[in-house]
Design an enzyme around this catalytic site. Structure first.
Site, PDB file in Angstrom:
ATOM      1  N   MET A 144     -10.206   6.168  -0.260  1.00  0.00           N
ATOM      2  CA  MET A 144      -9.610   5.568   0.930  1.00  0.00           C
ATOM      3  C   MET A 144      -8.844   6.612   1.752  1.00  0.00           C
ATOM      4  O   MET A 144      -8.879   6.582   2.980  1.00  0.00           O
ATOM      5  CB  MET A 144      -8.659   4.432   0.540  1.00  0.00           C
ATOM      6  CG  MET A 144      -9.297   3.350  -0.334  1.00  0.00           C
ATOM      7  SD  MET A 144     -10.693   2.543   0.435  1.00  0.00           S
ATOM      8  CE  MET A 144      -9.870   1.556   1.666  1.00  0.00           C
ATOM      9  N   GLY A 145      -8.130   7.505   1.074  1.00  0.00           N
ATOM     10  CA  GLY A 145      -7.377   8.533   1.797  1.00  0.00           C
ATOM     11  C   GLY A 145      -6.076   8.012   2.384  1.00  0.00           C
ATOM     12  O   GLY A 145      -5.651   8.445   3.466  1.00  0.00           O
ATOM     13  N   LYS A 163       0.859  -1.197   0.000  1.00  0.00           N
ATOM     14  CA  LYS A 163       0.000   0.000   0.000  1.00  0.00           C
ATOM     15  C   LYS A 163       0.897   1.250   0.000  1.00  0.00           C
ATOM     16  O   LYS A 163       1.956   1.251   0.647  1.00  0.00           O
ATOM     17  CB  LYS A 163      -0.872  -0.015   1.273  1.00  0.00           C
ATOM     18  CG  LYS A 163      -1.661   1.259   1.531  1.00  0.00           C
ATOM     19  CD  LYS A 163      -2.765   1.469   0.530  1.00  0.00           C
ATOM     20  CE  LYS A 163      -3.483   2.813   0.757  1.00  0.00           C
ATOM     21  NZ  LYS A 163      -4.362   3.159  -0.365  1.00  0.00           N
ATOM     22  N   SER A 164       0.474   2.281  -0.691  1.00  0.00           N
ATOM     23  CA  SER A 164       1.249   3.530  -0.668  1.00  0.00           C
ATOM     24  C   SER A 164       1.424   3.968   0.776  1.00  0.00           C
ATOM     25  O   SER A 164       0.435   4.153   1.508  1.00  0.00           O
ATOM     26  CB  SER A 164       0.497   4.640  -1.410  1.00  0.00           C
ATOM     27  OG  SER A 164       0.448   4.376  -2.782  1.00  0.00           O
ATOM     28  N   SER A 183      -6.629   5.472 -10.299  1.00  0.00           N
ATOM     29  CA  SER A 183      -8.059   5.565 -10.594  1.00  0.00           C
ATOM     30  C   SER A 183      -8.366   6.892 -11.311  1.00  0.00           C
ATOM     31  O   SER A 183      -7.607   7.855 -11.217  1.00  0.00           O
ATOM     32  CB  SER A 183      -8.862   5.475  -9.295  1.00  0.00           C
ATOM     33  OG  SER A 183      -8.449   6.479  -8.407  1.00  0.00           O
ATOM     34  N   ASN A 235      -7.507  11.244  -3.564  1.00  0.00           N
ATOM     35  CA  ASN A 235      -8.467  11.178  -2.459  1.00  0.00           C
ATOM     36  C   ASN A 235      -8.051  11.911  -1.196  1.00  0.00           C
ATOM     37  O   ASN A 235      -8.508  11.571  -0.103  1.00  0.00           O
ATOM     38  CB  ASN A 235      -8.724   9.701  -2.106  1.00  0.00           C
ATOM     39  CG  ASN A 235      -9.229   8.920  -3.298  1.00  0.00           C
ATOM     40  OD1 ASN A 235      -9.928   9.477  -4.137  1.00  0.00           O
ATOM     41  ND2 ASN A 235      -8.867   7.644  -3.380  1.00  0.00           N
ATOM     42  N   GLY A 294     -12.097  -0.285 -12.493  1.00  0.00           N
ATOM     43  CA  GLY A 294     -12.876  -1.366 -13.110  1.00  0.00           C
ATOM     44  C   GLY A 294     -13.164  -1.102 -14.573  1.00  0.00           C
ATOM     45  O   GLY A 294     -12.449  -0.365 -15.255  1.00  0.00           O
ATOM     46  N   ASN A 306     -13.656   4.620  -4.963  1.00  0.00           N
ATOM     47  CA  ASN A 306     -13.042   4.609  -3.635  1.00  0.00           C
ATOM     48  C   ASN A 306     -12.522   5.991  -3.294  1.00  0.00           C
ATOM     49  O   ASN A 306     -12.123   6.772  -4.166  1.00  0.00           O
ATOM     50  CB  ASN A 306     -11.895   3.587  -3.550  1.00  0.00           C
ATOM     51  CG  ASN A 306     -10.559   4.170  -3.969  1.00  0.00           C
ATOM     52  OD1 ASN A 306      -9.880   4.822  -3.172  1.00  0.00           O
ATOM     53  ND2 ASN A 306     -10.195   3.962  -5.234  1.00  0.00           N
ATOM     54  N   CYS A 327      -2.526  10.223  -6.026  1.00  0.00           N
ATOM     55  CA  CYS A 327      -3.680   9.866  -5.183  1.00  0.00           C
ATOM     56  C   CYS A 327      -4.736  10.968  -5.300  1.00  0.00           C
ATOM     57  O   CYS A 327      -4.461  12.128  -4.999  1.00  0.00           O
ATOM     58  CB  CYS A 327      -3.275   9.688  -3.725  1.00  0.00           C
ATOM     59  SG  CYS A 327      -4.724   9.321  -2.707  1.00  0.00           S
ATOM     60  N   THR A 367      -9.574  -3.405  -8.897  1.00  0.00           N
ATOM     61  CA  THR A 367     -10.977  -3.674  -8.535  1.00  0.00           C
ATOM     62  C   THR A 367     -11.296  -5.163  -8.535  1.00  0.00           C
ATOM     63  O   THR A 367     -11.949  -5.670  -7.606  1.00  0.00           O
ATOM     64  CB  THR A 367     -11.916  -2.932  -9.512  1.00  0.00           C
ATOM     65  OG1 THR A 367     -11.681  -1.520  -9.393  1.00  0.00           O
ATOM     66  CG2 THR A 367     -13.371  -3.224  -9.218  1.00  0.00           C
TER      67      THR A 367
HETATM   68  C1  SIN Z   1      -6.275   5.964  -1.491  1.00  0.00           C
HETATM   69  O1  SIN Z   1      -5.719   5.475  -0.510  1.00  0.00           O
HETATM   70  O2  SIN Z   1      -7.066   6.902  -1.418  1.00  0.00           O
HETATM   71  C2  SIN Z   1      -5.999   5.394  -2.851  1.00  0.00           C
HETATM   72  C3  SIN Z   1      -4.593   5.619  -3.204  1.00  0.00           C
HETATM   73  C4  SIN Z   1      -4.415   6.151  -4.570  1.00  0.00           C
HETATM   74  O3  SIN Z   1      -5.366   6.222  -5.349  1.00  0.00           O
HETATM   75  O4  SIN Z   1      -3.301   6.534  -4.889  1.00  0.00           O
END
Ligand code: SIN
Length: 312
Positions: free
Chosen positions: A72-73, A46-47, A196, A133, A223, A70, A131, A273
């Protein structure tokens, strides 16, 4: 005819070209181990940020009619967790491990990259410039000057080959501008296309409501919705970049889309996805479907068709 799905790039040897998109099944050791134990050809974390993050309020992921949304942040356990995972990882016997880094500031990125540099591990970094988000924070990849500045500072600190995860671009002028920025950094050896499609809106008709909580319902779309955009980005960066690999990400749910990404020029292919929805078993299915498709078309290796997309 025997089909060989293996791919070797930047010293990374993968049994097949598939791995998880950063963000899916890669926040905890257990999730990473599950990807490693699956039929994936590699795995990516994960980042990570300098400090652990809870991420955005839930619900922050939802399935949509043709994919997902999503916001997620960047929930993650902090870079030290992934550095420790990478230090303990069996790099000789295990699958290639990639590490995704997404600092909240340039200084954070430089500090994390210095720590990965000092650990001198055989894993490639994917620096996330995209990212969508983080409320109030723009995607760096959409600002060419800022991207150039970040990369020029990064290469002063991090001297090993590395890659960047890019947002989707939609205009030939922007493909060319970003490619020109990236081409000026010789140690930048690969790009992952695409993150995304940022800040889409999925609406549930019955409840007349958004389907995720953060940002008023806006989130990154993945997706089926994003496959053509992902393919266009893979293709254009494959054409425009000098001596760099392109990793395809976006809309892969079977051997067919994996084949399309490689035909467009992808060296390897990430799954987001579909992995989220189906779990790690998707890797064996997609791998076998890709092998069957290659057999049917008479291709023995990925190199036989990589980048060989026909135009009219
Ligand atoms: C996220 O954690 O919001 C997604 C990470 C990303 O899209 O880079």
């Amino acid at each position: 005819m025997a089909v060989d799905l293996s791919v070797s790039w930047l010293g990374v040897n993968m049994e097949n070209p598939l791995y998880n998109a950063s963000g899916v099944m890669c926040r905890s050791r257990e999730e990473l181990d599950a990807v490693a134990a699956s039929a994936a050809g590699a795995l990516i974390t994960k980042s990570c940020t300098l400090l652990p993050r809870e991420g955005n309020p839930e619900p922050r992921y939802a399935k949509a009619p043709h994919g997902s949304i999503n916001s997620m942040g960047l929930p993650n356990a902090g870079y030290q967790y992934y550095l420790d995972y990478a230090k303990a990882y069996d790099h000789q016997g295990g699958k290639p491990l990639f590490v995704s880094v997404s600092g909240m500031s340039l200084e954070d990125n430089l500090e994390m990259l210095a720590a990965f540099r000092d650990a001198d591990l055989p894993c490639l970094v994917e620096l996330n410039l995209s990212c969508p988000n983080l409320p109030g924070k723009p995607q760096i990849g959409y600002d060419f000057e800022a991207s150039s500045h970040v990369l020029s500072e990064v290469v002063k600190v991090y001297h090993k080959p590395f890659g960047v995860k890019l947002p989707p671009y939609f205009d030939p002028v922007h493909f060319a501008e970003m490619a020109s920025v990236l081409n000026s950094f010789p140690s930048l050896k690969y790009v992952t296309c695409i993150n995304s499609v940022g800040n889409g809106l999925v609406i549930d008709l019955d409840s007349e409501s958004v389907v995720i909580k953060p940002k008023g319902g806006l989130g990154g779309i993945g997706g089926d919705y994003v496959l053509p955009t992902a393919l266009a980005n893979v293709r254009e960066f494959y054409r425009l970049l000098d001596d760099k690999h392109v990793i395809g990400c976006g809309g892969v749910k079977s051997g067919r889309e994996a084949f399309m990404h490689i035909l467009a020029g992808a060296t390897a292919v990430q799954v987001g996805t579909c992995l989220y929805e189906e779990g790690a078993a998707c890797f064996a299915r997609i791998r076998d479907e890709l092998a069957a498709l290659m057999q049917q078309k008479g291709y023995a290796t990925l190199a036989d068709f990589r980048g060989k997309l026909k135009t009219m």
